[in-house]
Design an enzyme around this catalytic site. Structure first.
Site, PDB file in Angstrom:
ATOM      1  N   ASP A   1       9.578  -4.622 -10.819  1.00 21.07           N
ATOM      2  CA  ASP A   1       8.327  -5.153 -10.255  1.00 21.07           C
ATOM      3  C   ASP A   1       8.425  -6.630  -9.864  1.00 21.07           C
ATOM      4  O   ASP A   1       7.583  -7.456 -10.297  1.00 21.07           O
ATOM      5  CB  ASP A   1       7.168  -5.016 -11.268  1.00 21.07           C
ATOM      6  CG  ASP A   1       6.990  -3.616 -11.812  1.00 21.07           C
ATOM      7  OD1 ASP A   1       7.333  -2.663 -11.092  1.00 21.07           O
ATOM      8  OD2 ASP A   1       6.505  -3.485 -12.950  1.00 21.07           O
TER       9      ASP A   1
ATOM     10  N   GLU B   1      -0.056   2.001  -5.678  1.00 21.74           N
ATOM     11  CA  GLU B   1       0.042   0.819  -6.554  1.00 21.74           C
ATOM     12  C   GLU B   1       0.928  -0.226  -5.875  1.00 21.74           C
ATOM     13  O   GLU B   1       1.348  -0.045  -4.730  1.00 21.74           O
ATOM     14  CB  GLU B   1       0.627   1.212  -7.923  1.00 21.74           C
ATOM     15  CG  GLU B   1       2.042   1.750  -7.857  1.00 21.74           C
ATOM     16  CD  GLU B   1       2.557   2.274  -9.203  1.00 21.74           C
ATOM     17  OE1 GLU B   1       1.843   2.219 -10.222  1.00 21.74           O
ATOM     18  OE2 GLU B   1       3.700   2.750  -9.223  1.00 21.74           O
TER      19      GLU B   1
END
Ligand code: FUB
Length: 324
Positions: A16, A223
């Site tokens: 991420d 997301e």
């Protein structure tokens, strides 16, 4: 054409990546994966992260990647339950603000803020999460004197539990022919510690000007929001989750609406895909993760980077997620 890629942190599992240029240097703010032993499920309980590291470099493809060590830990956050997921950092007037999703003691994701005098931390958490915050995957975009936070994620990210910024009695997914659940965008307060307004939906339109539908799994938001600006156009990019792509949509202001444009990165080895896009020394880069080094263990991800190219019309050229 094969894209040259680099693994950035070969000796640990990081995912991420949120990346920014501060003081002419690249700063990488990843999630820190580890083998916690929690079983894999659709809620993402296996992403049981407990701290963040910060990395920096001045030469993305070839230079030293400096590890600034642990900069924030679950055990130091007063309201903490579990699971530090994708964070991001913004700079205002010499202070650095880290925005992090974390489950509170009731297992509800909230967004917290931690502050530092330096981009590499360490970061000191505020005593409480941002009022009215929910869900995951923060990405902060600066435009003039304003800072906009994009956030939200489905399934384990709990976004399906909210409508119009209010918690529902029960999670609800729209029917396949209804508009999909959107990411959210909100302007931050002057002190950077709260929302300045109610979060708004980030609407992604199709080629006919209609919001993408919930059943359009190949294109709709899931997301991992990111925002960048190229040639005066705003690029909202995100993961499609269960179809494992990084896609993007463009608009003429930070709130949108945005019109779907295409795929940035085809599926990588692993379940999740997550990224940031940044310009450094006149080149554009895509930072992301995959699970090649862990041989496909979805909860042990590794940071990667490659150059990102646009065509003459500003379209992003699709990158093959399986290129090594
Ligand atoms: O790292 C935990 C979650 O996995 C992130 O918040 C999502 O974007 C996905 O990458």
């Amino acid at each position: 054409m094969k894209t040259e890629k680099r693994y950035l942190v070969p000796n640990d599992y990081m995912a991420d990546p949120s990346v920014h240029v501060f003081n002419d240097r690249i700063y990488i703010y990843p999630s820190h994966d580890w083998e916690s032993g929690v079983a894999e499920n659709d809620n993402g309980d296996h992403f049981n992260m407990k701290d963040y590291h910060v990395y920096s470099t001045d030469d993305i493809m070839n230079g030293e990647i400096v590890d600034h060590g642990v900069v924030l830990e679950v055990k130091d956050i007063p309201w903490a339950g579990r699971q530090l997921w994708d964070c991001d950092v913004a700079c205002k007037e010499g202070k650095y603000y880290m925005y992090f999703p974390l489950k509170d003691k009731n297992d509800i994701f909230r967004i917290g803020v931690a502050v530092s005098d330096k981009p590499e931390g360490p970061f000191t958490p505020q005593p409480d999460p941002i009022r009215g915050s929910y869900s995951i995957d923060t990405a902060v975009f600066k435009e003039g004197n304003d800072y906009y936070m994009y956030f939200g994620g489905l399934w384990g990210g709990q976004l399906q539990r909210y409508r119009d910024n209010k918690a529902l009695e029960c999670a609800a997914f729209p029917a396949d022919d209804e508009p999909s659940i959107p990411a959210r965008v909100v302007r931050l307060s002057n002190d950077m510690l709260q929302f300045a307004e109610e979060p708004r939906p980030v609407v992604v339109l199709d080629e006919n000007g209609e919001p993408l539908k919930s059943g359009d799994n190949e294109r709709r938001f899931f997301e991992a929001s990111w925002m960048h600006k190229y040639n005066d156009t705003y690029y909202f990019s995100y993961s499609t989750g269960d179809t494992h792509k990084l896609c993007y949509a463009t608009g003429d202001n930070p709130y949108g609406p945005f019109t779907y444009q295409g795929v940035i990165l085809t599926p990588v080895l692993g379940w999740t895909t997550h990224h940031s896009i940044v310009e450094y020394k006149d080149k554009w880069y895509l930072f992301h993760h995959d699970c090649v080094p862990s041989k496909g263990k979805t909860w042990l991800r590794s940071l990667k980077v490659c150059e990102l190219q646009y065509d003459e019309n500003g379209k992003i050229l699709t990158i093959n997620g399986q290129d090594e």
